[in-house]
Design a protein around this motif. Structure first.
Motif, PDB file in Angstrom:
ATOM      1  N   ASN A 124      13.817  16.086   3.160  1.00 43.29           N
ATOM      2  CA  ASN A 124      14.068  14.648   3.207  1.00 43.29           C
ATOM      3  C   ASN A 124      13.067  13.940   4.108  1.00 43.29           C
ATOM      4  O   ASN A 124      12.526  12.904   3.746  1.00 43.29           O
ATOM      5  CB  ASN A 124      15.494  14.384   3.686  1.00 43.29           C
ATOM      6  CG  ASN A 124      15.715  12.946   4.107  1.00 43.29           C
ATOM      7  OD1 ASN A 124      15.784  12.661   5.299  1.00 43.29           O
ATOM      8  ND2 ASN A 124      15.818  12.046   3.149  1.00 43.29           N
ATOM      9  N   LEU A 125      12.804  14.508   5.266  1.00 45.58           N
ATOM     10  CA  LEU A 125      11.862  13.889   6.197  1.00 45.58           C
ATOM     11  C   LEU A 125      10.453  13.846   5.599  1.00 45.58           C
ATOM     12  O   LEU A 125       9.755  12.837   5.724  1.00 45.58           O
ATOM     13  CB  LEU A 125      11.854  14.634   7.532  1.00 45.58           C
ATOM     14  CG  LEU A 125      10.946  14.049   8.609  1.00 45.58           C
ATOM     15  CD1 LEU A 125      11.347  12.621   8.946  1.00 45.58           C
ATOM     16  CD2 LEU A 125      10.988  14.933   9.850  1.00 45.58           C
ATOM     17  N   ALA A 126      10.058  14.911   4.921  1.00 42.49           N
ATOM     18  CA  ALA A 126       8.737  14.939   4.281  1.00 42.49           C
ATOM     19  C   ALA A 126       8.629  13.849   3.215  1.00 42.49           C
ATOM     20  O   ALA A 126       7.613  13.148   3.122  1.00 42.49           O
ATOM     21  CB  ALA A 126       8.469  16.307   3.673  1.00 42.49           C
ATOM     22  N   GLN A 127       9.667  13.677   2.416  1.00 41.94           N
ATOM     23  CA  GLN A 127       9.670  12.623   1.395  1.00 41.94           C
ATOM     24  C   GLN A 127       9.628  11.245   2.048  1.00 41.94           C
ATOM     25  O   GLN A 127       8.904  10.357   1.591  1.00 41.94           O
ATOM     26  CB  GLN A 127      10.919  12.730   0.523  1.00 41.94           C
ATOM     27  CG  GLN A 127      10.918  13.891  -0.428  1.00 41.94           C
ATOM     28  CD  GLN A 127      12.213  13.962  -1.210  1.00 41.94           C
ATOM     29  OE1 GLN A 127      13.294  13.765  -0.675  1.00 41.94           O
ATOM     30  NE2 GLN A 127      12.104  14.237  -2.498  1.00 41.94           N
ATOM     31  N   LEU A 128      10.389  11.065   3.098  1.00 37.81           N
ATOM     32  CA  LEU A 128      10.433   9.783   3.799  1.00 37.81           C
ATOM     33  C   LEU A 128       9.070   9.426   4.373  1.00 37.81           C
ATOM     34  O   LEU A 128       8.576   8.310   4.193  1.00 37.81           O
ATOM     35  CB  LEU A 128      11.484   9.844   4.913  1.00 37.81           C
ATOM     36  CG  LEU A 128      11.652   8.626   5.809  1.00 37.81           C
ATOM     37  CD1 LEU A 128      12.075   7.414   5.008  1.00 37.81           C
ATOM     38  CD2 LEU A 128      12.674   8.919   6.891  1.00 37.81           C
ATOM     39  N   VAL A 129       8.433  10.377   5.027  1.00 39.58           N
ATOM     40  CA  VAL A 129       7.113  10.136   5.610  1.00 39.58           C
ATOM     41  C   VAL A 129       6.081   9.865   4.508  1.00 39.58           C
ATOM     42  O   VAL A 129       5.270   8.934   4.615  1.00 39.58           O
ATOM     43  CB  VAL A 129       6.684  11.310   6.510  1.00 39.58           C
ATOM     44  CG1 VAL A 129       5.225  11.208   6.903  1.00 39.58           C
ATOM     45  CG2 VAL A 129       7.571  11.368   7.751  1.00 39.58           C
ATOM     46  N   ALA A 130       6.105  10.667   3.448  1.00 39.88           N
ATOM     47  CA  ALA A 130       5.138  10.483   2.360  1.00 39.88           C
ATOM     48  C   ALA A 130       5.270   9.103   1.731  1.00 39.88           C
ATOM     49  O   ALA A 130       4.268   8.420   1.493  1.00 39.88           O
ATOM     50  CB  ALA A 130       5.322  11.570   1.303  1.00 39.88           C
ATOM     51  N   LEU A 131       6.489   8.688   1.474  1.00 34.96           N
ATOM     52  CA  LEU A 131       6.697   7.370   0.865  1.00 34.96           C
ATOM     53  C   LEU A 131       6.306   6.267   1.838  1.00 34.96           C
ATOM     54  O   LEU A 131       5.639   5.298   1.455  1.00 34.96           O
ATOM     55  CB  LEU A 131       8.148   7.210   0.418  1.00 34.96           C
ATOM     56  CG  LEU A 131       8.487   5.928  -0.343  1.00 34.96           C
ATOM     57  CD1 LEU A 131       7.606   5.768  -1.570  1.00 34.96           C
ATOM     58  CD2 LEU A 131       9.955   5.926  -0.731  1.00 34.96           C
ATOM     59  N   GLY A 132       6.685   6.409   3.073  1.00 37.57           N
ATOM     60  CA  GLY A 132       6.337   5.399   4.074  1.00 37.57           C
ATOM     61  C   GLY A 132       4.843   5.255   4.266  1.00 37.57           C
ATOM     62  O   GLY A 132       4.303   4.140   4.301  1.00 37.57           O
ATOM     63  N   VAL A 133       4.141   6.378   4.367  1.00 38.94           N
ATOM     64  CA  VAL A 133       2.686   6.332   4.541  1.00 38.94           C
ATOM     65  C   VAL A 133       2.012   5.764   3.304  1.00 38.94           C
ATOM     66  O   VAL A 133       1.070   4.968   3.403  1.00 38.94           O
ATOM     67  CB  VAL A 133       2.144   7.740   4.877  1.00 38.94           C
ATOM     68  CG1 VAL A 133       0.626   7.783   4.796  1.00 38.94           C
ATOM     69  CG2 VAL A 133       2.612   8.160   6.259  1.00 38.94           C
ATOM     70  N   SER A 134       2.460   6.140   2.133  1.00 42.65           N
ATOM     71  CA  SER A 134       1.820   5.643   0.915  1.00 42.65           C
ATOM     72  C   SER A 134       1.970   4.144   0.754  1.00 42.65           C
ATOM     73  O   SER A 134       1.132   3.503   0.140  1.00 42.65           O
ATOM     74  CB  SER A 134       2.356   6.369  -0.316  1.00 42.65           C
ATOM     75  OG  SER A 134       3.683   5.958  -0.587  1.00 42.65           O
ATOM     76  N   LEU A 135       3.017   3.583   1.307  1.00 44.72           N
ATOM     77  CA  LEU A 135       3.205   2.128   1.199  1.00 44.72           C
ATOM     78  C   LEU A 135       2.109   1.370   1.937  1.00 44.72           C
ATOM     79  O   LEU A 135       1.838   0.212   1.618  1.00 44.72           O
ATOM     80  CB  LEU A 135       4.576   1.718   1.727  1.00 44.72           C
ATOM     81  CG  LEU A 135       5.735   2.036   0.786  1.00 44.72           C
ATOM     82  CD1 LEU A 135       7.056   1.652   1.424  1.00 44.72           C
ATOM     83  CD2 LEU A 135       5.564   1.333  -0.549  1.00 44.72           C
ATOM     84  N   THR A 136       1.463   2.017   2.878  1.00 44.41           N
ATOM     85  CA  THR A 136       0.339   1.348   3.566  1.00 44.41           C
ATOM     86  C   THR A 136      -0.849   1.172   2.623  1.00 44.41           C
ATOM     87  O   THR A 136      -1.742   0.388   2.911  1.00 44.41           O
ATOM     88  CB  THR A 136      -0.092   2.132   4.824  1.00 44.41           C
ATOM     89  OG1 THR A 136      -0.617   3.411   4.423  1.00 44.41           O
ATOM     90  CG2 THR A 136       1.063   2.314   5.788  1.00 44.41           C
ATOM     91  N   LEU A 137      -0.847   1.899   1.521  1.00 44.78           N
ATOM     92  CA  LEU A 137      -1.942   1.817   0.546  1.00 44.78           C
ATOM     93  C   LEU A 137      -1.661   0.832  -0.586  1.00 44.78           C
ATOM     94  O   LEU A 137      -2.536   0.573  -1.412  1.00 44.78           O
ATOM     95  CB  LEU A 137      -2.200   3.200  -0.057  1.00 44.78           C
ATOM     96  CG  LEU A 137      -2.458   4.333   0.939  1.00 44.78           C
ATOM     97  CD1 LEU A 137      -2.519   5.675   0.217  1.00 44.78           C
ATOM     98  CD2 LEU A 137      -3.726   4.082   1.715  1.00 44.78           C
ATOM     99  N   LEU A 138      -0.445   0.318  -0.628  1.00 46.59           N
ATOM    100  CA  LEU A 138      -0.036  -0.553  -1.731  1.00 46.59           C
ATOM    101  C   LEU A 138      -0.728  -1.903  -1.643  1.00 46.59           C
ATOM    102  O   LEU A 138      -0.735  -2.558  -0.607  1.00 46.59           O
ATOM    103  CB  LEU A 138       1.479  -0.740  -1.711  1.00 46.59           C
ATOM    104  CG  LEU A 138       2.093  -1.540  -2.853  1.00 46.59           C
ATOM    105  CD1 LEU A 138       1.837  -0.832  -4.185  1.00 46.59           C
ATOM    106  CD2 LEU A 138       3.570  -1.716  -2.643  1.00 46.59           C
ATOM    107  N   ARG A 139      -1.303  -2.307  -2.754  1.00 42.84           N
ATOM    108  CA  ARG A 139      -1.917  -3.632  -2.873  1.00 42.84           C
ATOM    109  C   ARG A 139      -1.168  -4.385  -3.960  1.00 42.84           C
ATOM    110  O   ARG A 139      -1.091  -3.948  -5.102  1.00 42.84           O
ATOM    111  CB  ARG A 139      -3.399  -3.529  -3.276  1.00 42.84           C
ATOM    112  CG  ARG A 139      -4.244  -2.729  -2.336  1.00 42.84           C
ATOM    113  CD  ARG A 139      -4.448  -3.489  -1.019  1.00 42.84           C
ATOM    114  NE  ARG A 139      -5.246  -2.658  -0.130  1.00 42.84           N
ATOM    115  CZ  ARG A 139      -4.784  -2.158   1.008  1.00 42.84           C
ATOM    116  NH1 ARG A 139      -3.558  -2.372   1.381  1.00 42.84           N
ATOM    117  NH2 ARG A 139      -5.544  -1.411   1.778  1.00 42.84           N
ATOM    118  N   LEU A 140      -0.615  -5.518  -3.599  1.00 41.23           N
ATOM    119  CA  LEU A 140       0.113  -6.323  -4.580  1.00 41.23           C
ATOM    120  C   LEU A 140      -0.843  -7.237  -5.220  1.00 41.23           C
ATOM    121  O   LEU A 140      -1.231  -7.593  -6.083  1.00 41.23           O
ATOM    122  CB  LEU A 140       1.227  -7.129  -3.905  1.00 41.23           C
ATOM    123  CG  LEU A 140       2.268  -6.295  -3.185  1.00 41.23           C
ATOM    124  CD1 LEU A 140       3.250  -7.201  -2.466  1.00 41.23           C
ATOM    125  CD2 LEU A 140       3.014  -5.422  -4.180  1.00 41.23           C
TER     126      LEU A 140
END
Length: 140
Positions: A124-140
């Motif tokens: 769960n923690l690995a998924q949480l960190v991966a999703l959280g970090v990837s959101l820094t790459l999101l461009r709307l």
């Protein structure tokens, strides 16, 4: 397209809340002895709720990101969906197996149940960190 972007972001925020709540709620459960039927049933039930909620949110996110043209995030959410479904099958089955035979004096089974609990938290923690970090790459 904007609608699907907003829907994807809502699904992502809800998935992050779900993951964060599960992490913050499951770590303190490690103080339980895991040796009584009530302890193990409560822990299993907590995991069951999580393993039902997160795949639904991840699937919604994956479809929404795909329709919004964000293929990378769609794949990530699809991976979270699949990984969570697989973890549900494995973790809950293992917990059920151990709960069926576990007694307060069975130190090996209690330790194994605890390891399954810790492994699920780590995933769960690995998924949480991966999703959280990837959101820094999101461009709307």
């Amino acid at each position: 397209m904007f609608f699907f972007t907003v829907l994807a972001l809502i699904a992502t925020v809800l998935a992050l809340v779900c993951m964060g709540y599960f992490f913050l709620g499951s770590v303190p459960l490690l103080v339980l002895e895991h040796d009584t039927p009530l302890d193990s049933r409560f822990i299993r039930g907590f995991f069951n709720v999580y393993y039902r909620a997160l795949p639904a949110l991840a699937a919604l996110g994956a479809v929404s990101y795909a329709l919004a043209g964000k293929a990378g995030f769609a794949v990530e959410m699809a991976l979270i969906f699949g990984l969570t479904l697989a973890a549900r099958r494995i973790v809950l089955a293992e917990m059920d197996t151990l709960r069926a035979t576990m007694t307060a004096s069975d130190v090996a089974a209690i330790a194994r149940f605890r390891r399954v609990h810790i492994a699920a938290i780590a995933l769960n923690l690995a998924q949480l960190v991966a999703l959280g970090v990837s959101l820094t790459l999101l461009r709307l």
